[in-house]
Design a protein around this motif. Structure first.
Motif, PDB file in Angstrom:
ATOM      1  N   ALA A 120       0.841  -1.203   0.000  1.00  0.00           N
ATOM      2  CA  ALA A 120       0.000   0.000   0.000  1.00  0.00           C
ATOM      3  C   ALA A 120       0.870   1.243   0.000  1.00  0.00           C
ATOM      4  CB  ALA A 120      -0.918   0.010   1.222  1.00  0.00           C
ATOM      5  N   PHE A 121       0.350   2.305  -0.630  1.00  0.00           N
ATOM      6  CA  PHE A 121       0.926   3.634  -0.498  1.00  0.00           C
ATOM      7  C   PHE A 121       0.100   4.360   0.556  1.00  0.00           C
ATOM      8  CE2 PHE A 121       2.188   3.393  -5.241  1.00  0.00           C
ATOM      9  CZ  PHE A 121       3.360   2.727  -4.914  1.00  0.00           C
ATOM     10  N   ILE A 122       0.782   4.909   1.549  1.00  0.00           N
ATOM     11  CA  ILE A 122       0.117   5.456   2.725  1.00  0.00           C
ATOM     12  C   ILE A 122       0.682   6.830   3.040  1.00  0.00           C
ATOM     13  CG2 ILE A 122      -0.256   5.083   5.212  1.00  0.00           C
ATOM     14  CD1 ILE A 122       0.059   2.020   4.525  1.00  0.00           C
ATOM     15  N   THR A 123      -0.192   7.772   3.372  1.00  0.00           N
ATOM     16  CA  THR A 123       0.256   9.122   3.709  1.00  0.00           C
ATOM     17  C   THR A 123       0.857   9.139   5.112  1.00  0.00           C
ATOM     18  OG1 THR A 123      -1.804   9.846   4.760  1.00  0.00           O
ATOM     19  CG2 THR A 123      -1.672  10.037   2.348  1.00  0.00           C
ATOM     20  N   MET A 124       1.511  10.246   5.453  1.00  0.00           N
ATOM     21  CA  MET A 124       2.092  10.393   6.781  1.00  0.00           C
ATOM     22  C   MET A 124       1.027  10.426   7.871  1.00  0.00           C
ATOM     23  SD  MET A 124       5.391  10.400   6.562  1.00  0.00           S
ATOM     24  CE  MET A 124       6.038  11.265   7.993  1.00  0.00           C
ATOM     25  N   ASP A 125      -0.220  10.685   7.482  1.00  0.00           N
ATOM     26  CA  ASP A 125      -1.322  10.687   8.446  1.00  0.00           C
ATOM     27  C   ASP A 125      -2.000   9.324   8.552  1.00  0.00           C
ATOM     28  OD1 ASP A 125      -0.997  13.390   9.057  1.00  0.00           O
ATOM     29  OD2 ASP A 125      -2.230  13.999   7.346  1.00  0.00           O
ATOM     30  N   GLY A 126      -1.505   8.347   7.808  1.00  0.00           N
ATOM     31  CA  GLY A 126      -2.061   7.006   7.913  1.00  0.00           C
ATOM     32  C   GLY A 126      -3.246   6.740   7.008  1.00  0.00           C
ATOM     33  N   GLU A 127      -3.405   7.549   5.977  1.00  0.00           N
ATOM     34  CA  GLU A 127      -4.487   7.309   5.019  1.00  0.00           C
ATOM     35  C   GLU A 127      -3.960   6.439   3.873  1.00  0.00           C
ATOM     36  OE1 GLU A 127      -7.604   8.244   5.634  1.00  0.00           O
ATOM     37  OE2 GLU A 127      -6.825   9.060   7.525  1.00  0.00           O
ATOM     38  N   ILE A 128      -4.692   5.401   3.532  1.00  0.00           N
ATOM     39  CA  ILE A 128      -4.284   4.520   2.440  1.00  0.00           C
ATOM     40  C   ILE A 128      -4.700   5.145   1.109  1.00  0.00           C
ATOM     41  CG2 ILE A 128      -4.604   2.262   1.362  1.00  0.00           C
ATOM     42  CD1 ILE A 128      -4.946   1.084   4.154  1.00  0.00           C
ATOM     43  N   VAL A 129      -3.702   5.451   0.283  1.00  0.00           N
ATOM     44  CA  VAL A 129      -3.951   6.053  -1.026  1.00  0.00           C
ATOM     45  C   VAL A 129      -4.284   4.973  -2.054  1.00  0.00           C
ATOM     46  CG1 VAL A 129      -2.963   7.465  -2.869  1.00  0.00           C
ATOM     47  CG2 VAL A 129      -2.344   7.922  -0.483  1.00  0.00           C
TER      48      VAL A 129
ATOM     49  N   LEU B  69       0.932  -2.596  15.619  1.00  0.00           N
ATOM     50  CA  LEU B  69       1.221  -1.175  15.402  1.00  0.00           C
ATOM     51  C   LEU B  69       0.136  -0.513  14.567  1.00  0.00           C
ATOM     52  CD1 LEU B  69       5.056  -1.458  14.722  1.00  0.00           C
ATOM     53  CD2 LEU B  69       3.994  -0.275  16.668  1.00  0.00           C
ATOM     54  N   GLY B  70      -0.350  -1.242  13.566  1.00  0.00           N
ATOM     55  CA  GLY B  70      -1.432  -0.710  12.737  1.00  0.00           C
ATOM     56  C   GLY B  70      -2.684  -0.457  13.550  1.00  0.00           C
ATOM     57  N   GLU B  71      -3.049  -1.412  14.396  1.00  0.00           N
ATOM     58  CA  GLU B  71      -4.239  -1.245  15.232  1.00  0.00           C
ATOM     59  C   GLU B  71      -4.041  -0.114  16.241  1.00  0.00           C
ATOM     60  OE1 GLU B  71      -7.209  -2.489  15.022  1.00  0.00           O
ATOM     61  OE2 GLU B  71      -6.879  -4.002  13.477  1.00  0.00           O
ATOM     62  N   MET B  72      -2.819   0.042  16.741  1.00  0.00           N
ATOM     63  CA  MET B  72      -2.533   1.140  17.660  1.00  0.00           C
ATOM     64  C   MET B  72      -2.705   2.486  16.963  1.00  0.00           C
ATOM     65  SD  MET B  72       1.099   2.303  19.397  1.00  0.00           S
ATOM     66  CE  MET B  72       1.716   2.923  17.816  1.00  0.00           C
TER      67      MET B  72
ATOM     68  N   ALA C 291      -4.222  -3.872   8.590  1.00  0.00           N
ATOM     69  CA  ALA C 291      -3.424  -3.629   9.797  1.00  0.00           C
ATOM     70  C   ALA C 291      -1.930  -3.755   9.522  1.00  0.00           C
ATOM     71  CB  ALA C 291      -3.846  -4.591  10.903  1.00  0.00           C
ATOM     72  N   GLY C 292      -1.550  -4.793   8.775  1.00  0.00           N
ATOM     73  CA  GLY C 292      -0.131  -5.055   8.543  1.00  0.00           C
ATOM     74  C   GLY C 292       0.555  -3.965   7.740  1.00  0.00           C
ATOM     75  N   VAL C 293      -0.071  -3.511   6.652  1.00  0.00           N
ATOM     76  CA  VAL C 293       0.565  -2.476   5.820  1.00  0.00           C
ATOM     77  C   VAL C 293       0.610  -1.141   6.557  1.00  0.00           C
ATOM     78  CG1 VAL C 293       0.106  -3.550   3.583  1.00  0.00           C
ATOM     79  CG2 VAL C 293      -1.613  -2.027   4.577  1.00  0.00           C
ATOM     80  N   LEU C 294      -0.429  -0.846   7.345  1.00  0.00           N
ATOM     81  CA  LEU C 294      -0.419   0.396   8.118  1.00  0.00           C
ATOM     82  C   LEU C 294       0.657   0.373   9.195  1.00  0.00           C
ATOM     83  CD1 LEU C 294      -4.249   1.010   8.344  1.00  0.00           C
ATOM     84  CD2 LEU C 294      -2.583   2.683   7.512  1.00  0.00           C
ATOM     85  N   GLY C 295       0.800  -0.763   9.851  1.00  0.00           N
ATOM     86  CA  GLY C 295       1.859  -0.880  10.857  1.00  0.00           C
ATOM     87  C   GLY C 295       3.238  -0.793  10.236  1.00  0.00           C
ATOM     88  N   ALA C 296       3.399  -1.370   9.051  1.00  0.00           N
ATOM     89  CA  ALA C 296       4.680  -1.291   8.348  1.00  0.00           C
ATOM     90  C   ALA C 296       5.006   0.144   7.972  1.00  0.00           C
ATOM     91  CB  ALA C 296       4.651  -2.179   7.107  1.00  0.00           C
ATOM     92  N   ALA C 297       3.993   0.887   7.544  1.00  0.00           N
ATOM     93  CA  ALA C 297       4.207   2.303   7.213  1.00  0.00           C
ATOM     94  C   ALA C 297       4.541   3.109   8.465  1.00  0.00           C
ATOM     95  CB  ALA C 297       2.962   2.872   6.535  1.00  0.00           C
ATOM     96  N   TRP C 298       3.910   2.758   9.572  1.00  0.00           N
ATOM     97  CA  TRP C 298       4.185   3.450  10.838  1.00  0.00           C
ATOM     98  C   TRP C 298       5.661   3.348  11.214  1.00  0.00           C
ATOM     99  CZ3 TRP C 298       6.194   2.301  15.595  1.00  0.00           C
ATOM    100  CH2 TRP C 298       5.960   3.202  16.621  1.00  0.00           C
ATOM    101  N   LEU C 299       6.302   2.218  10.862  1.00  0.00           N
ATOM    102  CA  LEU C 299       7.732   2.051  11.162  1.00  0.00           C
ATOM    103  C   LEU C 299       8.558   3.188  10.561  1.00  0.00           C
ATOM    104  CD1 LEU C 299       8.076  -1.769  10.342  1.00  0.00           C
ATOM    105  CD2 LEU C 299       7.962  -0.757  12.621  1.00  0.00           C
ATOM    106  N   ILE C 300       8.245   3.530   9.309  1.00  0.00           N
ATOM    107  CA  ILE C 300       8.981   4.597   8.632  1.00  0.00           C
ATOM    108  C   ILE C 300       8.619   5.954   9.250  1.00  0.00           C
ATOM    109  CG2 ILE C 300       9.309   5.798   6.442  1.00  0.00           C
ATOM    110  CD1 ILE C 300      10.670   3.090   6.498  1.00  0.00           C
ATOM    111  N   LYS C 301       7.355   6.200   9.479  1.00  0.00           N
ATOM    112  CA  LYS C 301       6.916   7.446  10.100  1.00  0.00           C
ATOM    113  C   LYS C 301       7.603   7.644  11.456  1.00  0.00           C
ATOM    114  CE  LYS C 301       2.796   9.500  12.237  1.00  0.00           C
ATOM    115  NZ  LYS C 301       2.794  10.866  11.665  1.00  0.00           N
ATOM    116  N   ASN C 302       7.616   6.587  12.249  1.00  0.00           N
ATOM    117  CA  ASN C 302       8.223   6.663  13.587  1.00  0.00           C
ATOM    118  C   ASN C 302       9.724   6.923  13.494  1.00  0.00           C
ATOM    119  OD1 ASN C 302       8.021   6.314  16.517  1.00  0.00           O
ATOM    120  ND2 ASN C 302       9.231   4.471  16.181  1.00  0.00           N
TER     121      ASN C 302
END
Length: 324
Positions: A19-28, A121-124, A309-320
């Motif tokens: 997934a492509f995901i914004t810094m705010d966690g929106e799935i594009v 992380l995605g659910e969080m 959940a998985g792709v959002l949590g993976a994106a959170w890793l980069i954001k964090n």
């Protein structure tokens, strides 16, 4: 400057979610590609890179739209060196240098994490946790995984194996064998596979004219979903299996909560789609075995993100990583 995106990847043995995901966690944009585990898995990261490049081209975007790629992968991780220690179903040899391979293939800075931790992380971040800083996620699928978040950070442990909730011993004596090599793991009774095994044992012991037996006769097999569906219809045998599964989940969840006192324990994965019939029964046992202060401060809920959940949590890793 236009908003940057993060590539989030949830690597599975059969399919890989991207997934492509914004810094705010929106799935594009989100899509899946087959996971090619031939040739010792050497094509996996190349195929991910190719899929990303093709999707960017389709969307009319350049590669510099992406600031990094996060990946959740099955197996324990050596975080310092970006190495997957051991995996099944992906073809990789043990101690596979996944971070280096992913960065070489995509030409993007990469971060890797265990897939169950990514789901937590995605659910969080965007799901049931709703920003909770202390959260435990128990993923109930073919197996049972887990992720522990304390003060907003995933608990990794000294060898990347923290949160292996599925391998907490639920049945200390005469338990069923687990794929990990132990016996009696929570995974053997609370996974989809374990639920079917328990149901088949009961069907083999009983001659009852249960609805579940009719499904077995008609289909030649039963699924965990069949167990929950027939339990909702009042099937006595299915209700007995539900009670056993819920006891073990509630008991383990209570002891995890007694140790960590998280704000929330989230049940996710395919089995959690059973919904309230599972959650409410697990809560009964949780309340019975949780310490009073924990019982009052830790809530149990169902995951809300499903396969995202998985792709959002993976994106959170980069954001964090960028925020540190």
């Amino acid at each position: 400057m236009s908003e940057k995106w993060i590539a989030g990847v949830d690597l599975g043995g059969t399919t890989t979610k991207i997934a492509f995901i914004t810094m705010d966690g929106e799935i594009v944009e989100k899509w899946e590609v087959p996971t090619d585990n031939t040739n010792e898995g050497q094509n996996i990261t190349f195929n991910i890179s190719k899929a990303i490049d093709e999707k960017l081209m389709e969307l009319g975007e350049m590669k510099d739209k992406l600031i990094g790629i996060g990946m959740g992968a099955p197996g324990p991780v050596d975080y310092e060196n970006g190495i997957i220690l051991n995996v099944v179903n992906l073809g990789w040899r043990d101690n596979y240098p996944l971070k280096a391979s992913l960065e070489t293939a995509t030409m993007l800075p990469a971060t890797i994490e265990n897939d169950a931790n990514c789901a937590a992380l995605g659910e969080m971040w965007k799901g049931a946790g709703n920003g909770a800083k202390d959260l435990v996620c128990i993923t109930l699928g073919t197996g049972v995984g887990g992720g522990v978040i304390a003060n907003g950070n995933i608990v990794q442990g000294v060898n990347g194996a923290a949160g292996e909730i599925g391998h907490i011993t639920a049945i200390p004596f005469d338990g069923a064998p687990c794929n990990c090599g132990k016996t009696g793991c929570l995974e053997t009774v609370a996974s989809a596979t374990g639920i079917v095994r328990l149901a088949m044992e009961e069907l083999n012991k009983s001659e009852s004219k249960a609805e579940l037996r009719n499904i077995l006769i008609n289909n030649g097999k039963i699924t965990a979903k069949d167990v929950f569906d027939t339990a909702k219809n009042g099937d006595v045998l299915a209700l007995e299996v539900l009670d056993v599964v819920s006891f073990h989940l509630g008991f383990v969840a209570a002891n995890i909560a007694n140790t960590l006192n998280p704000g929330m324990i989230v049940l996710g994965g395919g089995v959690s789609k059973a919904g309230s019939i599972l959650l409410n029964k697990v809560k009964e046992y949780f309340v019975k075995y949780a310490f009073s202060a924990v019982r009052e401060s830790t809530t149990l809920s169902l995951a809300t993100l499903g396969n995202d959940a998985g792709v959002l949590g993976a994106a959170w890793l980069i954001k964090n990583k960028l925020n540190q």
